[in-house]
Scaffold this motif. Structure first.
Motif, PDB file in Angstrom:
ATOM      1  N   LEU A   8      -2.270 -28.220   0.891  1.00 20.95           N
ATOM      2  CA  LEU A   8      -2.509 -27.160   1.867  1.00 20.95           C
ATOM      3  C   LEU A   8      -1.232 -26.361   2.023  1.00 20.95           C
ATOM      4  N   VAL A   9      -1.367 -25.049   1.976  1.00 24.97           N
ATOM      5  CA  VAL A   9      -0.242 -24.134   2.143  1.00 24.97           C
ATOM      6  C   VAL A   9      -0.447 -23.368   3.433  1.00 24.97           C
ATOM      7  N   ARG A  10       0.616 -23.296   4.244  1.00 23.98           N
ATOM      8  CA  ARG A  10       0.563 -22.553   5.508  1.00 23.98           C
ATOM      9  C   ARG A  10       1.171 -21.166   5.287  1.00 23.98           C
ATOM     10  N   PHE A  50       0.963 -29.796   3.270  1.00 26.14           N
ATOM     11  CA  PHE A  50       0.377 -31.100   2.989  1.00 26.14           C
ATOM     12  C   PHE A  50       0.078 -31.206   1.500  1.00 26.14           C
ATOM     13  N   SER A  51       0.293 -32.393   0.944  1.00 28.46           N
ATOM     14  CA  SER A  51      -0.186 -32.678  -0.412  1.00 28.46           C
ATOM     15  C   SER A  51      -0.461 -34.169  -0.521  1.00 28.46           C
ATOM     16  N   HIS A  52      -1.438 -34.491  -1.352  1.00 30.65           N
ATOM     17  CA  HIS A  52      -1.820 -35.889  -1.499  1.00 30.65           C
ATOM     18  C   HIS A  52      -2.455 -36.092  -2.872  1.00 30.65           C
ATOM     19  N   LEU A  53      -2.112 -37.188  -3.506  1.00 26.66           N
ATOM     20  CA  LEU A  53      -2.716 -37.568  -4.779  1.00 26.66           C
ATOM     21  C   LEU A  53      -4.191 -37.867  -4.556  1.00 26.66           C
ATOM     22  N   VAL A  54      -5.044 -37.301  -5.418  1.00 26.38           N
ATOM     23  CA  VAL A  54      -6.485 -37.514  -5.291  1.00 26.38           C
ATOM     24  C   VAL A  54      -7.004 -38.382  -6.428  1.00 26.38           C
ATOM     25  N   GLY A  55      -6.610 -38.080  -7.643  1.00 20.92           N
ATOM     26  CA  GLY A  55      -7.108 -38.830  -8.799  1.00 20.92           C
ATOM     27  C   GLY A  55      -7.564 -37.897  -9.893  1.00 20.92           C
ATOM     28  N   LEU A  70     -13.871 -28.053   6.695  1.00 13.86           N
ATOM     29  CA  LEU A  70     -13.322 -28.504   7.977  1.00 13.86           C
ATOM     30  C   LEU A  70     -12.927 -27.312   8.838  1.00 13.86           C
ATOM     31  N   THR A  71     -12.898 -27.530  10.137  1.00 15.03           N
ATOM     32  CA  THR A  71     -12.393 -26.496  11.045  1.00 15.03           C
ATOM     33  C   THR A  71     -10.873 -26.437  10.933  1.00 15.03           C
ATOM     34  N   LYS A  72     -10.305 -25.386  11.463  1.00 14.40           N
ATOM     35  CA  LYS A  72      -8.843 -25.249  11.464  1.00 14.40           C
ATOM     36  C   LYS A  72      -8.221 -26.419  12.216  1.00 14.40           C
ATOM     37  N   GLU A  76      -5.549 -29.113  10.783  1.00 14.37           N
ATOM     38  CA  GLU A  76      -4.267 -29.361  11.452  1.00 14.37           C
ATOM     39  C   GLU A  76      -4.083 -30.857  11.709  1.00 14.37           C
ATOM     40  N   MET A  77      -5.158 -31.550  12.064  1.00 18.51           N
ATOM     41  CA  MET A  77      -5.078 -33.000  12.277  1.00 18.51           C
ATOM     42  C   MET A  77      -4.727 -33.707  10.969  1.00 18.51           C
TER      43      MET A  77
END
Length: 102
Positions: A8-10, A50-55, A70-72, A76-77
């Motif tokens: 995710l880029v802000r 945010f970044s995360h390994l998915v596969g 998802l909602t904003k 954010e959560m």
């Protein structure tokens, strides 16, 4: 095969852009240079939120779609760690198993 990541880029106006890639640093640099997603062009300074390994690519594409729904506030959560990425992955696997069975 390279592993896939979700990120995710802000933007400067506090929007969150969701994408997938095999190389987060390279892709983020492309976004900062104004290449790639039109949604990020001209949005000012960008921050990798945010970044995360998915596969694999298939899982990354499904998860990207799910996160874009998802909602904003929910995004954010996720960024803050209040929404578990693992729970999102588990729900994705559960729904694809349901689709396969149905």
């Amino acid at each position: 095969m390279s592993p896939w990541y979700l990120y995710l880029v802000r933007t400067l106006d506090n929007r969150l852009y969701t994408g997938i890639t095999t190389d987060v640093e390279r892709r983020f640099s492309q976004h900062q240079a104004g290449k790639g997603a039109k949604a990020l062009r001209g949005r000012g300074e960008l921050t990798l939120a945010f970044s995360h390994l998915v596969g694999d690519r298939s899982s990354a594409l499904r998860l990207e779609y799910r996160i874009k729904q998802l909602t904003k506030a929910q995004k954010e959560m996720l960024v803050k760690g209040a929404l578990s990425f693992e729970d999102l992955l588990a729900s994705l696997q559960t729904s694809s198993e349901i689709k396969t069975l149905g």
